[in-house]
Design a protein around this motif. Structure first.
Motif, PDB file in Angstrom:
ATOM      1  N   SER A 186      67.053 -11.813  -8.041  1.00 24.84           N
ATOM      2  CA  SER A 186      66.281 -11.296  -9.179  1.00 24.84           C
ATOM      3  C   SER A 186      64.791 -11.463  -8.904  1.00 24.84           C
ATOM      4  CB  SER A 186      66.655 -12.041 -10.468  1.00 24.84           C
ATOM      5  OG  SER A 186      68.003 -11.794 -10.798  1.00 24.84           O
ATOM      6  N   GLY A 187      64.072 -10.347  -8.927  1.00 24.31           N
ATOM      7  CA  GLY A 187      62.633 -10.394  -8.713  1.00 24.31           C
ATOM      8  C   GLY A 187      61.886 -10.739  -9.989  1.00 24.31           C
ATOM      9  N   ASN A 188      60.597 -10.999  -9.863  1.00 23.78           N
ATOM     10  CA  ASN A 188      59.747 -11.279 -11.024  1.00 23.78           C
ATOM     11  C   ASN A 188      59.282  -9.954 -11.605  1.00 23.78           C
ATOM     12  OD1 ASN A 188      57.441 -11.838 -12.708  1.00 23.78           O
ATOM     13  ND2 ASN A 188      57.415 -13.891 -11.803  1.00 23.78           N
ATOM     14  N   ARG A 189      59.949  -9.543 -12.681  1.00 20.91           N
ATOM     15  CA  ARG A 189      59.719  -8.222 -13.277  1.00 20.91           C
ATOM     16  C   ARG A 189      58.265  -8.012 -13.689  1.00 20.91           C
ATOM     17  NH1 ARG A 189      62.929  -4.768 -16.898  1.00 20.91           N
ATOM     18  NH2 ARG A 189      61.661  -4.007 -18.605  1.00 20.91           N
ATOM     19  N   ARG A 194      52.921  -5.595 -12.780  1.00 19.87           N
ATOM     20  CA  ARG A 194      51.459  -5.713 -12.722  1.00 19.87           C
ATOM     21  C   ARG A 194      50.952  -5.264 -11.353  1.00 19.87           C
ATOM     22  NH1 ARG A 194      52.270 -10.567 -15.675  1.00 19.87           N
ATOM     23  NH2 ARG A 194      52.286 -11.785 -13.745  1.00 19.87           N
ATOM     24  N   ARG A 195      51.669  -5.686 -10.296  1.00 18.29           N
ATOM     25  CA  ARG A 195      51.251  -5.346  -8.942  1.00 18.29           C
ATOM     26  C   ARG A 195      51.268  -3.845  -8.706  1.00 18.29           C
ATOM     27  NH1 ARG A 195      53.510  -4.892  -3.813  1.00 18.29           N
ATOM     28  NH2 ARG A 195      55.635  -5.220  -4.531  1.00 18.29           N
ATOM     29  N   ARG A 196      52.210  -3.156  -9.336  1.00 19.71           N
ATOM     30  CA  ARG A 196      52.334  -1.702  -9.162  1.00 19.71           C
ATOM     31  C   ARG A 196      51.607  -0.915 -10.255  1.00 19.71           C
ATOM     32  NH1 ARG A 196      56.522  -0.891  -5.362  1.00 19.71           N
ATOM     33  NH2 ARG A 196      57.721  -2.806  -4.977  1.00 19.71           N
ATOM     34  N   LYS A 197      50.841  -1.671 -11.088  1.00 17.11           N
ATOM     35  CA  LYS A 197      50.047  -1.048 -12.164  1.00 17.11           C
ATOM     36  C   LYS A 197      50.931  -0.259 -13.134  1.00 17.11           C
ATOM     37  CE  LYS A 197      45.687  -0.731  -9.610  1.00 17.11           C
ATOM     38  NZ  LYS A 197      46.080  -1.622  -8.507  1.00 17.11           N
ATOM     39  N   LEU A 198      52.049  -0.869 -13.508  1.00 11.37           N
ATOM     40  CA  LEU A 198      52.964  -0.283 -14.481  1.00 11.37           C
ATOM     41  C   LEU A 198      52.907  -1.107 -15.763  1.00 11.37           C
ATOM     42  CD1 LEU A 198      56.020   0.268 -12.095  1.00 11.37           C
ATOM     43  CD2 LEU A 198      54.640   2.083 -13.131  1.00 11.37           C
ATOM     44  N   GLU A 269      64.007  -3.627  -5.474  1.00 12.49           N
ATOM     45  CA  GLU A 269      62.806  -3.995  -6.227  1.00 12.49           C
ATOM     46  C   GLU A 269      62.564  -3.036  -7.380  1.00 12.49           C
ATOM     47  OE1 GLU A 269      59.456  -4.451  -3.600  1.00 12.49           O
ATOM     48  OE2 GLU A 269      60.679  -5.506  -2.109  1.00 12.49           O
ATOM     49  N   TYR A 270      62.797  -1.744  -7.142  1.00 12.36           N
ATOM     50  CA  TYR A 270      62.606  -0.779  -8.216  1.00 12.36           C
ATOM     51  C   TYR A 270      63.651  -0.966  -9.314  1.00 12.36           C
ATOM     52  CZ  TYR A 270      58.948   1.631  -5.682  1.00 12.36           C
ATOM     53  OH  TYR A 270      57.757   1.926  -5.054  1.00 12.36           O
ATOM     54  N   MET A 271      64.838  -1.410  -8.944  1.00 13.59           N
ATOM     55  CA  MET A 271      65.839  -1.737  -9.971  1.00 13.59           C
ATOM     56  C   MET A 271      65.377  -2.917 -10.813  1.00 13.59           C
ATOM     57  SD  MET A 271      69.576  -1.243  -8.195  1.00 13.59           S
ATOM     58  CE  MET A 271      70.143   0.374  -7.615  1.00 13.59           C
ATOM     59  N   ASP A 272      64.743  -3.913 -10.166  1.00 11.55           N
ATOM     60  CA  ASP A 272      64.210  -5.066 -10.901  1.00 11.55           C
ATOM     61  C   ASP A 272      63.184  -4.641 -11.943  1.00 11.55           C
ATOM     62  OD1 ASP A 272      65.546  -7.347  -9.932  1.00 11.55           O
ATOM     63  OD2 ASP A 272      64.337  -7.364  -8.121  1.00 11.55           O
ATOM     64  N   LEU A 273      62.395  -3.625 -11.607  1.00  9.87           N
ATOM     65  CA  LEU A 273      61.338  -3.159 -12.501  1.00  9.87           C
ATOM     66  C   LEU A 273      61.883  -2.399 -13.703  1.00  9.87           C
ATOM     67  CD1 LEU A 273      58.876  -1.601  -9.880  1.00  9.87           C
ATOM     68  CD2 LEU A 273      58.621  -3.787 -11.030  1.00  9.87           C
ATOM     69  N   SER A 274      63.093  -1.865 -13.577  1.00 11.74           N
ATOM     70  CA  SER A 274      63.585  -0.851 -14.509  1.00 11.74           C
ATOM     71  C   SER A 274      64.500  -1.417 -15.583  1.00 11.74           C
ATOM     72  CB  SER A 274      64.322   0.245 -13.730  1.00 11.74           C
ATOM     73  OG  SER A 274      63.491   0.770 -12.704  1.00 11.74           O
TER      74      SER A 274
END
Length: 374
Positions: A186-189, A194-198, A269-274
């Motif tokens: 599990s990544g830090n959502r 923030r890193r991807r400016k979302l 990683e994109y799944m972690d964001l979503s």
């Protein structure tokens, strides 16, 4: 231990399972070699076989579904199919390769190499232990005419189906589909957003096109984009489909809420964001998403094994499915907003999936090489 992983370029799922096993085998300190079996006849042959399969599935899904149903009808453990004899044509090339390159075990996440290896066995060729991996939540036609030492299946509930089709029960290992270790972490959502400016809190929808397409993807993304509110975002991963990526980039050039990506090795990683993923019910992507515990909306399947994947996931509460784009979008938005509903689906995914499948398959290979085929 030196392991050969034999795959075939008929969709990316088989290769993803193979790469997950390469990752695990090398992590354990052993050696893995992954090979597209058709490339032994030349890259042109590989491209023709893989390209023809994908084109029919993507552009002529009804024909693909019809061929799949026909395969189910003629599939039998009493006789060999045309598929077996077609793959037997690769036997001499594979035999020569195996004589040049010595392996302790062979792993195949694809039916075609299993057919070729079976033909070699029937010719009396001595082979190391052969383990097959099923990458769909059903027993596809013709597994029963192969002679592997073990059959790793995606779920224990499928064992009876495999046995009914003709696979010996004692050879079945219900360990699950192997996925990369990145899907179990599990990544830090918030930090990643923030890193991807979302936006850090607004719902984010992930749309995966898959290697064999996603129906009318442009229409779907357009409809979803029209319903975005309060900072909601969409990420579309087009994979290797450069034409689709170009079309979508032009279509959403002036929409900062829609992000179009091509091939990426950072799907986990994109799944972690979503908050929600929209994807067709391919066996590998569905497994990766469920291991990652991201709520899944399954879009319309390519008729055949994807239909069975969809049924399997929906029946166990691991996904929602509809043939209607408006219903898919409505349920996706509801999942993103309803914490209780989201947690219920994640709980079902956690109960049904085995994130440790790759390691357990490695241990199976190790036991077969150390103790014989049993």
């Amino acid at each position: 231990m030196r392991v050969l992983i034999l795959s075939c370029n008929t969709g990316e799922g088989h290769n993803a399972a193979g790469r997950a096993m390469v990752e695990q085998i090398e992590r354990e300190g052993s050696q893995a070699v992954m090979l597209d079996m058709m490339s032994l006849a030349g890259e042109r042959t590989s491209k023709i076989v893989g390209g023809t399969y994908v084109k029919i599935a993507k552009d002529f899904p009804r024909i693909f579904g019809g061929v799949y149903r026909l395969g189910m009808m003629i599939s039998s453990d009493k006789r060999k199919s045309p598929v077996y004899y077609a793959n037997a044509l690769m036997a001499k090339r594979l035999k020569n390769y195996l004589e040049r390159e010595r392996f302790d075990a062979i792993l195949t996440p694809h039916l075609y190499p299993a057919e070729t290896l079976t033909h070699l066995k029937r010719q009396g060729i001595d082979l190391p232990p052969v383990v097959a991996i099923g990458t769909d939540y059903t027993c596809i036609p013709f597994w029963e005419e192969t002679e592997c030492d073990r059959y790793v299946i995606p779920h224990r509930d499928l064992a009876d189906e495999y046995v009914k089709r003709g696979v010996p029960r004692e050879k079945i290992a219900p360990l699950g589909i192997p996925v990369s270790g990145s899907f179990s972490i599990s990544g830090n959502r918030e930090e990643e957003r923030r890193r991807r400016k979302l936006p850090e809190s607004a719902p984010l929808y992930l749309v995966m096109s898959g290697s064999m397409g996603f129906g009318k993807l442009q229409v779907f993304v357009h409809l979803l984009a029209r319903q975005l509110t309060d900072g909601e975002q969409i990420i579309v991963i087009c994979g290797n489909n450069k034409k689709l990526r170009s079309v979508l980039q032009r279509q959403f050039l002036d929409n900062p809420s829609v992000h179009i990506l091509g091939f990426t090795s950072h799907v986990a990683e994109y799944m972690d964001l979503s908050d929600v993923i929209f994807t067709k019910p391919g066996g590998l992507t569905s497994t990766e998403a469920a291991v990652k515990k991201i709520p899944i909306i399954h879009t319309r399947p390519i008729p055949g094994c994807e239909t069975e994947n969809l049924r399997f996931f929906e029946k166990r509460g691991m996904s929602f499915a509809s043939s209607s784009m408006s219903e898919q979008i409505a349920m996706g938005k509801k999942l993103a907003e309803d914490a209780g509903l989201k947690e219920k689906m994640r709980k079902a995914q956690g109960e049904q999936m085995n994130p440790d499948a790759a390691r357990q398959i490695y241990e199976l290979l190790l036991s077969l090489t150390q103790c014989g085929r049993l």
